[in-house]
Scaffold this active site. Sequence first.
Site, PDB file in Angstrom:
ATOM      1  CB  ALA A  21      -4.924   2.338   0.095  1.00 16.08           C
ATOM      2  CD  GLU A  25       2.797   1.367   1.078  1.00 18.43           C
ATOM      3  OE1 GLU A  25       3.732   1.314   1.898  1.00 18.43           O
ATOM      4  OE2 GLU A  25       2.141   2.405   0.872  1.00 18.43           O
TER       5      GLU A  25
END
Length: 264
Positions: A70, A138
């Site tokens: 992302a 993450e």
Amino acid sequence: MQLGVDGAESAPREGATIAIMRMARPAARNALGKNMLQQTRDAIEEVPMDPEIRAVILTSDVEKVFCAGADLKERREMTQLEAGMFVSKLRNTFTALGALGTPVIAAVEGAALGGGLEIALACDIRVAGEKAIFGLPETSLAIIPGAGGTQRLPRLIGASMAKELMFTGRRVNASDALKYGIVNHTVPAGSALDKAIEIANEIAKNGPIGVRCAKTAVDVGMQTDLASGMEVERACYAQTIPTKDRLEGLNAFREKRTPVYKGE
Ligand code: CO8
């Protein structure tokens, strides 16, 4: 993201084609921002419009990077609501890719991190150049994989190793990725796309309805118990029985020739 259709030189016969989706955002290492995500979605939606497409390959046009995940810079500017909507779209887009009727192959060179690994996990088959790197970093950003990583990785490689990779955020090389079962093949750096095309051509020679039904049987069956999965298999098998392609396969066998499947 561009969706191109590979030409006659790699198509196994007239009509059957292989679509190649190329991620191309070099300045951000293919980070998935709003624009690129929309382009990805558009490219995915184009695929079912061409019935001649027998396999899709997802790859990168950016040297040494498959996808950096992302877009963290765009994320910084988003409100919580916008971020929630973005992650939801990311998740839905990857699911739409995996749900295509045709097989999808990821050809990975370089880094596939975070959302970059998650989009590869949504594919049916993964091929890696030997310098590829995989990771779900993450938790190092104090979040969790939110576009299928916590669900697809454990299903692919088992919960224990998936947890280790998620909890540590460790990046693993292609040979470890092969050992863990994240990828189907590793090949010399720079030849992942060639290997993916080779596999796609093998697939494209077969009856497209049979291939689609096999994909559905595995994907739906994997989400259920064995007895229900056997019922899914029965229903998928039944879909192949009335097809012209099935008769073509039998005729070609009797006539000792290569079958010509039309997806009918
Ligand atoms: N987002 C935005 N920009 C990025 C990203 C990213 N994920 N990754 C790299 N870039 C940018 C860099 O900031 C840099 O920009 P600039 O030139 O303006 O400084 C440019 O791309 C080049 O980066 P590098 O110099 O680092 O390039 P290298 O080729 O040396 O390295 C790597 C490439 C290995 C991919 C490296 O850039 C890297 O490690 N990137 C970060 C990977 C990462 O941690 N990704 C995030 C994973 S988390 C995720 O995907 C889910 C998050 C969900 C968030 C919710 C969103 C709403």
